[in-house]
Write an enzyme that holds these catalytic residues in place. Structure first.
Site, short mmCIF file in Angstrom:
data_model
loop_
_atom_site.label_atom_id
_atom_site.label_comp_id
_atom_site.label_asym_id
_atom_site.label_seq_id
_atom_site.Cartn_x
_atom_site.Cartn_y
_atom_site.Cartn_z
N THR A 21 0.81 -1.22 0.00
CA THR A 21 0.00 0.00 0.00
C THR A 21 0.84 1.27 0.00
O THR A 21 0.37 2.31 -0.41
CB THR A 21 -0.90 0.04 1.25
N ARG A 25 8.86 -0.96 0.64
CA ARG A 25 9.47 -0.67 1.94
C ARG A 25 10.31 -1.85 2.38
O ARG A 25 9.82 -2.97 2.43
CB ARG A 25 8.38 -0.42 2.97
N SER A 121 8.16 6.21 6.11
CA SER A 121 7.16 6.80 6.98
C SER A 121 7.58 6.83 8.45
O SER A 121 8.62 7.37 8.78
CB SER A 121 5.85 6.05 6.81
N HIS A 122 6.81 6.17 9.31
CA HIS A 122 7.04 6.21 10.75
C HIS A 122 8.01 5.12 11.20
O HIS A 122 8.31 5.01 12.37
CB HIS A 122 5.71 6.02 11.46
N LYS A 134 8.48 5.33 -3.09
CA LYS A 134 7.08 5.33 -3.47
C LYS A 134 6.92 6.23 -4.69
O LYS A 134 7.56 7.28 -4.77
CB LYS A 134 6.30 5.89 -2.28
N ASP A 285 4.76 12.24 12.01
CA ASP A 285 5.67 11.11 11.83
C ASP A 285 6.83 11.49 10.90
O ASP A 285 6.95 12.64 10.47
CB ASP A 285 4.93 9.87 11.30
N ASP A 287 7.67 11.15 7.77
CA ASP A 287 7.46 11.81 6.48
C ASP A 287 6.34 12.84 6.51
O ASP A 287 5.96 13.39 5.47
CB ASP A 287 7.19 10.76 5.39
N ASP A 289 3.05 12.77 7.22
CA ASP A 289 1.65 12.60 6.84
C ASP A 289 0.76 12.19 8.02
O ASP A 289 -0.45 12.33 7.95
CB ASP A 289 1.50 11.64 5.65
N ARG A 290 1.36 11.70 9.11
CA ARG A 290 0.54 11.33 10.27
C ARG A 290 0.54 12.43 11.32
O ARG A 290 1.49 13.23 11.37
CB ARG A 290 1.09 10.06 10.93
N THR A 353 -8.16 0.02 4.08
CA THR A 353 -7.02 0.73 4.64
C THR A 353 -6.09 1.22 3.52
O THR A 353 -5.86 0.50 2.55
CB THR A 353 -6.27 -0.24 5.58
N GLU A 372 -7.97 8.03 8.90
CA GLU A 372 -7.74 6.63 9.29
C GLU A 372 -7.40 6.59 10.77
O GLU A 372 -6.84 7.55 11.32
CB GLU A 372 -6.56 6.05 8.51
N GLU A 373 -7.65 5.42 11.37
CA GLU A 373 -7.34 5.26 12.79
C GLU A 373 -5.84 5.34 13.07
O GLU A 373 -5.43 5.57 14.19
CB GLU A 373 -7.90 3.95 13.33
N SER A 374 -5.03 5.15 12.02
CA SER A 374 -3.58 5.11 12.19
C SER A 374 -2.98 6.51 12.17
O SER A 374 -1.92 6.72 11.62
CB SER A 374 -2.97 4.25 11.09
N LYS A 385 -2.39 11.93 3.20
CA LYS A 385 -2.76 12.46 4.50
C LYS A 385 -1.75 13.55 4.86
O LYS A 385 -0.66 13.58 4.32
CB LYS A 385 -2.83 11.36 5.55
N ARG A 505 -3.07 -6.77 13.09
CA ARG A 505 -3.69 -5.63 13.77
C ARG A 505 -5.11 -5.99 14.17
O ARG A 505 -5.89 -6.47 13.35
CB ARG A 505 -3.74 -4.41 12.85
#
Ligand code: VG1
Ligand code: CO
Length: 549
Positions: A21, A25, A121-122, A134, A285, A287, A289-290, A353, A372-374, A385, A505
């Site tokens: 997704t 990575r 990312s994170h 990406k 995070d 990068d 986005d969170r 997701t 998203e919940e993340s 995001k 998860r």
């Protein structure tokens, strides 16, 4: 003038699993192997040229990353490959820096064919950490699965790649040079993004908020957002110097997980405790986005955060004054947003997701705000995001509503009830055992319906399938959900972004109208039921999650 020589370098087929997704990575050392990064990047070019018929000489391509270890080296390689492949114009963020939302903004504003984004990312960075590549497409969003699959297809038949034998590009100075047939320009990584934020938010109101003594702390977690937050919060909006902590991007993120959640932002959470704590705490995070949003001694769950933003955006943020066309959340995310949408009389879409599903809805004008919940929240201003956007959204809401963060959230609970929510992650599981476990649960789903779980009846048990309302594409097996008669949900799925073993998860949600009960006690019956159902101890040798968020 030195003539740039294009080398055609023979290579072996790419060995690596299909990108998931969030692109490809892997461990950093995997990316550092000879030809590995090159093979993937050449496959992107081949795909654009051969499948899509793109004339790269006429196109702009943007490159940047989150500053982690190997970022600069990877960028030098990609710039040489872009020039060797005849890309017309190559834009590179100064210092190799571009946050994920800033990349999305730059692609859209500059009409680029896409961007190559370097980040995991994170996930932790460093030579023993993680790295990632990406490709974001013309709409500024992550490549849709079909495109990712085609790029992967090219990796399997690749015979060689093109590389220029040029010296390293000066990454730290804004300016433009010619490289073979290409123009390479080092750009200010903050400019496009800041312009987009200025077009959405009322900077005057936010300046006035800080002038009135409003106190916040922003934790950059030594990821890419530090420079953006310093520029916008401290520079443009006049927040006092020191508002941004851990604001310098570091190759190893200071040795931490740049993951803004209850487990990894412990220092920030401590600062937010006590009567003298700032009114707003936030973190992003690696990068950018969170986001994590905290009030004084108060944690805002991501599901509540997106619901609050959607609820108040039209009234508090100029960019949304015309109203929202719709909202969307990923399936495991709490249903607080659905209730807000119902109240606002707008559609709420439930997607699998991953951000790319929102992108389709946004391109078709069906969704303005999503989450998203993340710890991911965003809107149609970009196709990723956007952590800092969420922070500016909260600041705008607080500036207008003039209540503490906790009261803004409690008002939401008073209106429509509170979704108690937790996610439990089981990391580093044996891939086969985890796969088998999911498979056997899937088979047993039909017989679960009508049975009693956690004091309620199972009204639905299925593996989530999504039909994209825009292009009709179907995504199957996106997560098992068990829905109970009192509206509670137990959801589980395997992560698509891990780099070691499998990650399971489990998501728990329970709607209650007594909003001051502790999350743990409210959710315990669901947690016990899931343990029972999954038999984690016997199937994967665990009885406790690695992380709870
Ligand atoms: C995770 C999250 C998902 C998010 C994805 C990318 O995926 O659960 O919600 O979209 O990471 O986020 P998974 O498949 O591991 O559950 V980011 O900030 O890493 O681009
Ligand atoms: Co991220």
């Amino acid at each position: 003038m030195v003539r740039e020589i294009v080398h055609r370098i023979a290579t072996t087929p790419f060995e690596g699993q299909r990108p998931g997704t969030s692109g490809l990575r892997k461990k950093t050392r995997v990316f550092m192997q000879p030809h590995y990064l090159e093979n993937f990047v050449q496959s992107i070019f081949n795909c654009l040229r051969e499948d899509d018929g793109a004339d790269l000489r006429k196109e702009i391509l943007i490159i940047g990353g989150d500053g982690r270890y190997f970022n600069r080296q990877a960028i030098q390689t990609i710039v040489r490959m872009c020039a060797a492949n005849g890309v017309g114009k190559i834009l590179v963020g100064r210092g190799g820096i571009l946050s994920t939302p800033a990349m999305s903004a730059a692609i859209r504003r500059r009409g680029a064919i896409g961007g190559i984004l370097l980040s995991a990312s994170h996930n932790p960075g460093g030579i023993d950490g993680d790295f990632g590549v990406k490709f974001n497409a013309r709409n500024g969003g992550p490549a849709p699965q079909k495109l990712t699959d085609r790029i992967y297809g090219h990796t399997q038949v690749l015979k060689d790649y093109l590389m220029l034998g040029s010296p390293d590009l000066e990454l730290d100075r804004i300016g433009s040079i010619r490289l073979a047939g290409s123009e390479v320009e080092v750009i200010d990584p903050l400019a496009d993004y800041t312009a987009v934020m200025e077009s959405l938010f009322d900077f005057d109101i936010l300046r006035a908020l800080f002038r009135s003594g409003f106190h916040m702390v922003f934790d950059g977690m030594h990821g890419v957002t530090g420079p953006y937050a310093r520029h916008i919060l401290e520079g443009c909006l006049g927040a006092p110097e020191g508002t941004v902590i851990r604001g310098v991007p570091l190759e190893d993120f200071g040795g931490h997980h740049p993951d803004p959640n209850l487990a990894h932002a412990a220092e920030l959470i401590e600062r937010m405790d006590g009567p003298d704590a700032p009114e707003l705490g936030a973190a992003c995070d690696g990068d950018g986005d969170r986001n994590l949003i905290l009030g004084r001694g108060f944690f805002v769950t991501p599901g509540d955060s997106v619901a609050v933003i959607a609820r108040h955006a039209p009234e508090c943020i100029p960019g949304y004054r015309g109203g929202l066309s719709g909202v969307a959340r990923s399936m495991p995310t709490s249903t607080a947003l659905d209730r807000v949408a119902r109240r606002m009389g707008i559609p709420c879409h439930e997607t699998p997701t991953g951000w790319k599903f929102f992108g389709n809805l946004m391109d078709a004008g069906k969704c303005t705000i999503c989450g998203e919940e993340s710890f991911g929240t965003g809107s149609d201003h970009v196709r990723e995001k956007d952590g800092l956007w969420a922070v500016l959204s909260w600041l705008s809401i607080l500036a207008v509503i003039k209540k503490p963060v906790s009261d803004v959230v409690k008002d939401l609970w008073l209106e429509d009830g509170r979704s108690y929510f937790q996610r439990h992650d089981y990391e580093g599981l044996d891939v086969t055992a985890a796969g088998n476990m999911i498979e056997s649960i899937r088979e047993g789903l039909p017989s679960l319906e009508g049975t009693e779980i956690a004091g309620s009846t199972v009204t639905m048990a299925d593996d989530f399938s999504y039909v994209d309302p825009v292009d009709g594409s179907v995504s199957r097996r996106q997560g098992i959900r068990i829905i109970l008669s009192d509206g509670s949900r137990i959801v589980f799925r395997l992560s698509g972004t891990g780099t070691e073993g499998a990650t399971l998860r489990l998501y728990f949600e329970r709607l209650r109208f007594d909003w001051d009960a502790g999350s743990d006690s409210v959710l315990q019956p669901l947690i016990d039921a899931a343990q029972n159902l999954l038999q984690l101890r016997s199937r994967v040798g665990r009885d406790r999650p690695t992380v709870i968020t």
